[in-house]
Design an enzyme around this catalytic site. Structure first.
Site, mmCIF file in Angstrom:
data_model
loop_
_atom_site.group_PDB
_atom_site.id
_atom_site.type_symbol
_atom_site.label_atom_id
_atom_site.label_comp_id
_atom_site.label_asym_id
_atom_site.label_seq_id
_atom_site.Cartn_x
_atom_site.Cartn_y
_atom_site.Cartn_z
ATOM 1 N N PHE A 8 -5.478 1.832 2.987
ATOM 2 C CA PHE A 8 -5.627 0.886 1.875
ATOM 3 C C PHE A 8 -5.667 1.574 0.521
ATOM 4 O O PHE A 8 -5.392 0.960 -0.500
ATOM 5 C CB PHE A 8 -6.908 0.047 2.065
ATOM 6 C CG PHE A 8 -8.169 0.769 1.670
ATOM 7 C CD1 PHE A 8 -8.557 0.848 0.343
ATOM 8 C CD2 PHE A 8 -8.981 1.396 2.624
ATOM 9 C CE1 PHE A 8 -9.720 1.526 -0.034
ATOM 10 C CE2 PHE A 8 -10.135 2.075 2.259
ATOM 11 C CZ PHE A 8 -10.497 2.140 0.925
ATOM 12 N N CYS A 42 -8.431 10.380 -0.890
ATOM 13 C CA CYS A 42 -8.651 11.406 0.130
ATOM 14 C C CYS A 42 -8.809 12.777 -0.517
ATOM 15 O O CYS A 42 -9.277 13.704 0.113
ATOM 16 C CB CYS A 42 -7.496 11.435 1.105
ATOM 17 S SG CYS A 42 -5.982 11.953 0.326
HETATM 18 P P1 NAD Z 1 -7.965 3.382 8.502
HETATM 19 O O1 NAD Z 1 -7.875 4.532 9.411
HETATM 20 O O2 NAD Z 1 -9.013 2.357 8.750
HETATM 21 O O3 NAD Z 1 -6.573 2.577 8.506
HETATM 22 C C1 NAD Z 1 -5.333 3.234 8.308
HETATM 23 C C2 NAD Z 1 -4.250 2.433 9.021
HETATM 24 O O4 NAD Z 1 -4.534 2.396 10.414
HETATM 25 C C3 NAD Z 1 -4.142 0.989 8.563
HETATM 26 O O5 NAD Z 1 -2.786 0.645 8.460
HETATM 27 C C4 NAD Z 1 -4.841 0.216 9.665
HETATM 28 O O6 NAD Z 1 -4.306 -1.083 9.851
HETATM 29 C C5 NAD Z 1 -4.586 1.064 10.893
HETATM 30 N N1 NAD Z 1 -5.664 0.971 11.873
HETATM 31 C C6 NAD Z 1 -6.996 0.780 11.625
HETATM 32 N N2 NAD Z 1 -7.690 0.759 12.773
HETATM 33 C C7 NAD Z 1 -6.808 0.929 13.776
HETATM 34 C C8 NAD Z 1 -6.920 1.013 15.200
HETATM 35 N N3 NAD Z 1 -8.111 0.904 15.809
HETATM 36 N N4 NAD Z 1 -5.809 1.220 15.923
HETATM 37 C C9 NAD Z 1 -4.618 1.330 15.317
HETATM 38 N N5 NAD Z 1 -4.438 1.266 13.980
HETATM 39 C C10 NAD Z 1 -5.513 1.072 13.216
HETATM 40 O O7 NAD Z 1 -8.077 3.965 7.020
HETATM 41 P P2 NAD Z 1 -8.343 3.184 5.669
HETATM 42 O O8 NAD Z 1 -9.759 2.746 5.640
HETATM 43 O O9 NAD Z 1 -7.269 2.188 5.408
HETATM 44 O O10 NAD Z 1 -8.107 4.355 4.601
HETATM 45 C C11 NAD Z 1 -9.104 5.247 4.214
HETATM 46 C C12 NAD Z 1 -9.020 6.537 4.988
HETATM 47 O O11 NAD Z 1 -7.754 7.129 4.809
HETATM 48 C C13 NAD Z 1 -10.022 7.587 4.535
HETATM 49 O O12 NAD Z 1 -10.567 8.213 5.663
HETATM 50 C C14 NAD Z 1 -9.182 8.569 3.740
HETATM 51 O O13 NAD Z 1 -9.670 9.892 3.674
HETATM 52 C C15 NAD Z 1 -7.917 8.520 4.499
HETATM 53 N N6 NAD Z 1 -6.805 9.004 3.689
HETATM 54 C C16 NAD Z 1 -6.333 10.258 3.973
HETATM 55 C C17 NAD Z 1 -5.315 10.771 3.217
HETATM 56 C C18 NAD Z 1 -4.774 12.145 3.503
HETATM 57 O O14 NAD Z 1 -3.805 12.485 2.896
HETATM 58 N N7 NAD Z 1 -5.349 12.913 4.398
HETATM 59 C C19 NAD Z 1 -4.745 10.015 2.184
HETATM 60 C C20 NAD Z 1 -5.242 8.744 1.931
HETATM 61 C C21 NAD Z 1 -6.286 8.244 2.705
#
Ligand code: NAD
Length: 511
Positions: free
Chosen positions: A163, A295
């Site tokens: 998100f 992140c």
């Molecule tokens: P999230 O892991 O909850 O969701 C990411 C994606 O995975 C979404 O599209 C979501 O629909 C999907 N998803 C969620 N739960 C799932 C499940 N159980 N099974 C399959 N798919 C699922 O992450 P978020 O809350 O949207 O984003 C924030 C996180 O992203 C933070 O931990 C942040 O550090 C990380 N992030 C990392 C980077 C990087 O470059 N390392 C960059 C941006 C964000």
């Protein structure tokens, strides 16, 4: 109709984008599911996003699969021309895109525009695809034999995105994937899904053939279909660490190439010789920008030796000046968090920290907007004297809460950073070139800043962390992005004189 039903009826119905068209989600009567999208500034429900079924996800993948052969056979220069036109369109519509991002994510407009700009830089990198796909050539490796390599696209690639950067993170993936000759299915975050549709419309306007880029809205159901579908060749994921690990393990078990970027806990080490005012400016910018929902945000300041007291004082002095307000307010520097649940979870760390022995120096719950607004606001917060045993140090808070750990020596600081399970980004602030150079060698983190608090690599380098911040072998965008979205083939060729042909059962040797 009760009030809740009336609000739901007014919420904008969002769509998928499949085969060059907006596609509505199956309605509730035929088993369709919908998620709710909020405006974080007002707390109001603003949209209903369809959550794709297995069949709807399959439809997007089928469109991408059908479009692949022709797109893969399109010349790299023609593909680059689409990227050039897309680049112009995104730039022209940056303001609208930023407004859309801000209305669903909450980040302030200046920040939203900055993220679009960083995404555009990857498009600009992808515009160079004819050059980037050039192979190698060695003539006469043996008598009459030449060898050359080429890189070919994989097929249908998928992107699953978080998100916190609804335009930039998808733009880390699809411009490179598409320019390489793949087709793409994007599954954006269900919390802020509109930016992806906007980008799909611009790609369509730029002349991208139908089916090359598809957006399927959804949750775990869509993701699991992507991970199991035999026509998906590769998956790029960015999100939290537990889901990244799941995506990597499931995708690779199903024979797919996977790069899965996870969460982070980024440390900023401040040595005693650092310029305190400059370090404090950097800590506040990198800790509270985008309300800490980055992140690459700085989560923990590691204050070495005597620097602790003056640094905490310098940061505290700046906090009342951080202007918290609606994303659309040009004066605001920090907007609300993405959802009420997330804001409340972030605030719970301020509640729990003192009992674990930390000192809450600034409590964002005292901000008037936290108490009085229906939006998901929390003020800038600072927790001092944290240790690795505390929840506020261990967990990725992902909000405007900066923590400070105090250590006596550089070695202790290094050990703290290297013992942390995450390894996304880190920064060191010092005037000592030797210490900074040592840190860049010693630290087990993928992206390092020297007096630069958010060291996101430019688009012609690659982005990725180490340890629990990335599962897979290749980082995102830049040269490693090209490697990820292509596979290499090596050709050994001879155009022989038939007169020299003979049977030879020995292993081929250089002659
Ligand atoms: P999230 O892991 O909850 O969701 C990411 C994606 O995975 C979404 O599209 C979501 O629909 C999907 N998803 C969620 N739960 C799932 C499940 N159980 N099974 C399959 N798919 C699922 O992450 P978020 O809350 O949207 O984003 C924030 C996180 O992203 C933070 O931990 C942040 O550090 C990380 N992030 C990392 C980077 C990087 O470059 N390392 C960059 C941006 C964000």
């Amino acid at each position: 109709m009760n009030t809740r039903d009336a609000t739901l009826a007014q919420a904008r119905e969002l769509t998928h984008f499949i085969g060059g068209k907006h596609v509505r989600g199956a309605d509730a009567k035929s088993g369709g599911r919908f998620g709710e999208v909020f405006n974080p500034t007002t707390g109001a429900l603003s949209g209903r996003v369809p959550l794709a079924s297995k069949a709807e996800t399959g439809q997007a993948i089928a469109n991408a699969e059908a479009a692949f052969p022709e797109w893969a056979a399109t010349s790299p220069l023609t593909r680059a021309r689409v990227m050039f036109r897309f680049r112009e369109l995104v730039e022209k519509h940056t303001e609208e895109l930023a407004l859309l991002i801000s209305s669903e994510h909450g980040k302030v407009l200046s920040d939203a525009k900055g993220s679009v700009q960083r995404g555009l830089e990857v498009v600009e990198f992808a515009c160079g695809i004819p050059h980037l796909l050039k192979g190698e050539y060695s003539d006469s490796v043996s008598a009459g034999i030449d060898v050359y390599s080429m890189r070919q696209p994989l097929g249908v690639c998928a992107g699953i995105t978080p998100f916190n950067f609804p335009a930039m993170v998808p733009m880390w993936m699809f411009p490179v994937a598409i320019a390489c000759g793949n087709t793409f299915v994007l599954k954006p975050s269900e919390k802020d899904p509109s930016a992806s549709i906007f980008l799909a419309e611009l790609l369509h306007e730029a002349g991208l053939p139908d089916g090359v880029f598809n957006v399927v809205q959804g949750d775990k159901v869509a993701v699991d279909r992507i991970l199991a579908h035999p026509d998906i060749a590769a998956v790029s994921f960015v999100g939290s660490t537990p889901i990244a690990r799941y995506i990597y393990e499931t995708g690779t078990r199903n024979g797919k190439r996977v790069q899965a970027l996870g969460g982070a806990k980024n440390h900023m080490v401040v040595l005693p010789d650092a310029d305190i005012e400059m370090a404090a400016d950097a800590a506040v910018s990198a800790g509270y920008g985008s309300a800490g929902e980055r992140c690459m945000a700085i989560a923990t300041i590691v204050a070495v030796g005597s620097v602790g007291d003056p640094l905490v004082a310098a940061i505290s002095k700046r906090l009342p000046k951080v202007k918290v307000g609606p994303g659309s307010d040009p004066e605001a520097e920090m907007g609300p968090l993405v959802t009420r649940q997330h804001r409340d979870k972030v605030a719970s760390y301020l509640e729990g920290a003192p009992a674990q022995g930390a000192t809450v120096v600034a409590d964002g719950r005292e901000h008037p907007l936290y108490r009085e607004s229906d939006g998901f606001f929390l003020g800038a917060s600072l927790i001092d004297n944290v240790t690795p045993a505390m929840d506020c140090y261990r967990d990725e808070i992902f909000g405007p809460v900066l923590t400070v750990a105090r250590v006596e020596t550089y070695e202790e600081a290094l050990r703290l950073v290297n013992d942390n399970p995450y390894g996304n980004g880190t920064a060191i602030f010092t005037r000592d070139g030797g210490a900074a150079r040592q840190y860049q060698f010693d630290v087990n983190v993928g992206m390092v800043g020297i007096n630069v608090p958010i060291p996101v690599p430019v688009s012609y380098y690659s982005f990725g962390g180490w340890k629990s911040s990335l599962f897979g072998d290749l980082h995102m965008y830049g040269p490693e992005g090209i490697q990820f979205y292509t596979r290499a083939k090596v050709v050994t060729a001879r155009w022989p004189d038939p007169g020299t042909s003979k049977v030879d059962l020995g292993f081929p040797r250089t002659r």
